[in-house]
Design an enzyme around this catalytic site. Structure first.
Site, PDB file in Angstrom:
ATOM      1  CB  CYS A   2       4.572   3.362  -0.559  1.00 36.86           C
ATOM      2  SG  CYS A   2       4.137   4.937   0.271  1.00 36.86           S
TER       3      CYS A   2
ATOM      4  N   GLY B 217       4.118   0.549   5.855  1.00 45.17           N
ATOM      5  CA  GLY B 217       5.403  -0.111   5.648  1.00 45.17           C
ATOM      6  C   GLY B 217       5.354  -1.109   4.499  1.00 45.17           C
ATOM      7  CB  SER B 218       7.653  -4.025   3.739  1.00 43.48           C
ATOM      8  OG  SER B 218       7.437  -4.600   4.893  1.00 43.48           O
ATOM      9  CB  THR B 219       3.518  -5.890   0.806  1.00 40.16           C
ATOM     10  OG1 THR B 219       3.079  -4.714   0.016  1.00 40.16           O
ATOM     11  CG2 THR B 219       2.291  -6.915   0.594  1.00 40.16           C
TER      12      THR B 219
ATOM     13  CD  GLU C 100       7.499  -0.432  -2.380  1.00 37.85           C
ATOM     14  OE1 GLU C 100       7.285  -1.480  -1.492  1.00 37.85           O
ATOM     15  OE2 GLU C 100       6.811   0.646  -2.328  1.00 37.85           O
TER      16      GLU C 100
ATOM     17  CD  GLU D 168       0.732   4.140   2.395  1.00 40.94           C
ATOM     18  OE1 GLU D 168       1.348   3.354   1.591  1.00 40.94           O
ATOM     19  OE2 GLU D 168       1.213   5.114   3.041  1.00 40.94           O
TER      20      GLU D 168
ATOM     21  N   GLY E 161       2.984  -6.169   6.389  1.00 44.04           N
ATOM     22  CA  GLY E 161       1.619  -5.873   6.522  1.00 44.04           C
ATOM     23  C   GLY E 161       0.820  -7.307   6.590  1.00 44.04           C
TER      24      GLY E 161
ATOM     25  CE  LYS F 181       8.936  -0.171  15.166  1.00 39.62           C
ATOM     26  NZ  LYS F 181      10.162   0.656  14.836  1.00 39.62           N
TER      27      LYS F 181
END
Ligand code: ADP
Length: 488
Positions: free
Chosen positions: A301, A245-247, A398, A267, A250, A193
């Site tokens: 990132c 992607g984003s924490t 971030e 990651e 995640g 995706k």
């Protein structure tokens, strides 16, 4: 074309003449889902627009896949795994992957232009960094396909089955390559995706996979939003999730797969420290700072978003940095002179603008490049904050934009403590003349990648990944194979 007035320009008003890259690329009006080797209508019949962030124009409509589509894609991937790809010898798999790598090279210019149109990054970046690295990843992992037994001596590496792969918008095709190439080399099949803002190059890659004759169902592409990604994560017949992607997302993924036997690599975000010691080559360091945070709009990132400068050289580094910032050209991503393109989407543009506001409200001292910005599109000037303290949100969170926070330090132990004082641990940079200082720092920095006297350098042979809330698992290199194999 942006008119870029520079303080360095003593002659008065000049700017580079526009040098636009040719935009003769073919983008279809509408892209369906790619499942089992065919383009298929999404079950919901829903499509969403993909927008160019530099012109705000619609480029194409992209299918919005749902749970039913994901289920079809997983079934196709399973069939291809059991029927063809999982049984194929590594040598034969390698041939397909080499072929894909060569075709990416042949169509590199077209892919670079589409990447810049859809994602806003300067053509120099997509042409010279992203797409060559995409091809290199396929070449590198093609080489491993028939050597897995040698990569893990005395173990019996086995493929996992169906891999669900979810990628972000900052390096749209490169993140696809990081995920597809090792998964294919190891004998897995895939449901991929792309990010909703930047699906086009992944969809173009499908044309290459078809031309390369990759068997049906080996790679399936289901475009869509977070709900599409969640359907992949939650599908019971997926053996492995690879996510960048984003924490925040995640963490959702980790909770969703807890208690299942799905293998996972994440990651996630970063807030990298870029550290300049007084014995550093200052001009080189300034260039590295600019490369670390401003090129690619800070959409990395591992961006060097926190600069730590030793007090004795702080004034000169900041002065030189401001001079260099002033010469940066912000504007049309398709112009070969552009250093900083468009912020990837309207939402991200608002997030970056909001952080600039927060930085000012927190009391940090604000500075930005003085160039004019194009009237249309999501553009932000390169920005830096001095007088920043550790507790400021701009030093902790971030931002994913060209916003740099600067702090100073006196001793090595002080900067190690400050640099490690973050929830993240993806990357760091060190600038010094002393090799011993580099080795001392690299052992103490809690960061997956530490660059010394350079920044943002990538290579398919080198593993990449984080500590702490930046995720786990490694992509790239030999380590990247481990993520797609059962080593018994
Ligand atoms: P970013 O902030 O970099 O856009 P996100 O984590 O929001 O990162 O998105 C990265 C990728 O994850 C995108 O492809 C997005 O559609 C997808 N995604 C978003 N939410 C979810 C979710 N709950 N489960 C799985 N994938 C998701």
């Amino acid at each position: 074309m942006t008119k870029n007035k520079s303080k360095l320009d003593f002659a008065g008003d000049w700017s580079y003449a526009p040098a636009p890259e040719s935009t003769k690329v073919k983008i279809d009006k509408r892209y369906k889902l790619f499942i089992d080797g065919k383009w298929v209508e999404p079950t919901s019949k829903k499509y969403f627009d993909t927008i160019s962030p530099s012109t705000e124009e619609k480029l194409a409509e992209v299918a919005w896949g749902n749970e039913k589509d994901v289920d079809k894609a997983v079934k196709a991937a399973r069939k291809a795994y059991e029927g063809v790809w999982g049984k194929m010898s590594g040598k034969e798999r390698g041939k397909y992957i080499y072929r894909i790598a060569r075709m990416i090279q042949e169509r590199a210019r077209e892919l670079a232009v589409i990447e810049s149109m859809d994602g806003g990054k300067p053509i120099r970046e997509s042409r010279d960094v992203d797409i060559p690295l995409v091809a290199n990843h396929f070449f590198y992992y093609a080489g491993w396909a028939d050597k897995l037994d040698y990569a893990f001596p005395n173990l019996r590496p086995k493929s996992l089955g169906v891999a669900g792969q979810i990628v972000p918008w900052n390096f749209p095709l490169l993140m696809v390559a990081w995920k597809l190439a090792p998964a294919l080399a190891c004998g897995n099949t895939i449901v991929l995706k792309p990010a909703e803002a930047t699906s086009l190059t992944a969809l173009k890659l499908v044309e290459i996979l078809q031309e390369a004759g990759l068997p049906d169902g080996v790679v399936n592409v289901v475009t869509g939003f977070g709900d599409t990604g969640a359907a992949i994560v939650n599908h019971p017949d997926v053996n492995k999730i690879a996510f960048t992607g984003s924490t925040g997302v995640g963490k959702i993924i980790q909770k969703a797969i807890a208690g299942t036997d799905k293998k996972c690599t994440l990651e996630l975000g970063g807030k990298a420290a870029n550290i300049v010691f007084e014995d550093a080559p200052i001009d080189q360091a300034v260039e590295g700072i600019v490369n670390g945070i401003y090129f690619n709009q800070g959409h990395v990132c591992c961006a060097g978003s926190r600069l730590f400068v030793q007090e004795s050289v702080a004034d000169i580094v900041i002065r030189k940095l401001k001079d260099r910032m002033e010469s940066l050209i912000v504007g049309d991503p398709l112009d070969k002179n552009t250093d900083i393109g468009a912020i990837n989407s309207k939402d991200q543009y608002q997030i970056v603008k909001n952080y600039i506001k927060i930085g000012k409200e927190e009391g940090a001292k604000f500075h930005e490049n003085s160039c004019a910005l194009p009237k249309k599109g999501y553009f932000v000037r390169p920005t830096l904050f001095t007088d920043v303290s550790q507790s400021h949100r701009i030093a902790q969170e971030e931002i994913f934009g060209p916003v740099l926070s600067v702090q100073t330090f006196r001793t090595v132990s002080e900067v190690i403590a400050k640099a490690n004082n973050t929830e993240y641990g993806l990357s760091a940079g060190i600038w010094t003349d002393k090799g011993s200082k580099i080795f001392n720092m690299t052992t103490k920095m809690r960061a997956g990648v530490v660059w010394a006297n350079t920044y943002n350098k990538f290579d398919p042979t080198s593993p990449f990944g984080g500590y702490k809330e930046s995720g786990f698992g490694r992509e790239g290199g030999l380590h990247g194979l481990d993520a797609y194999l059962d080593l018994g």
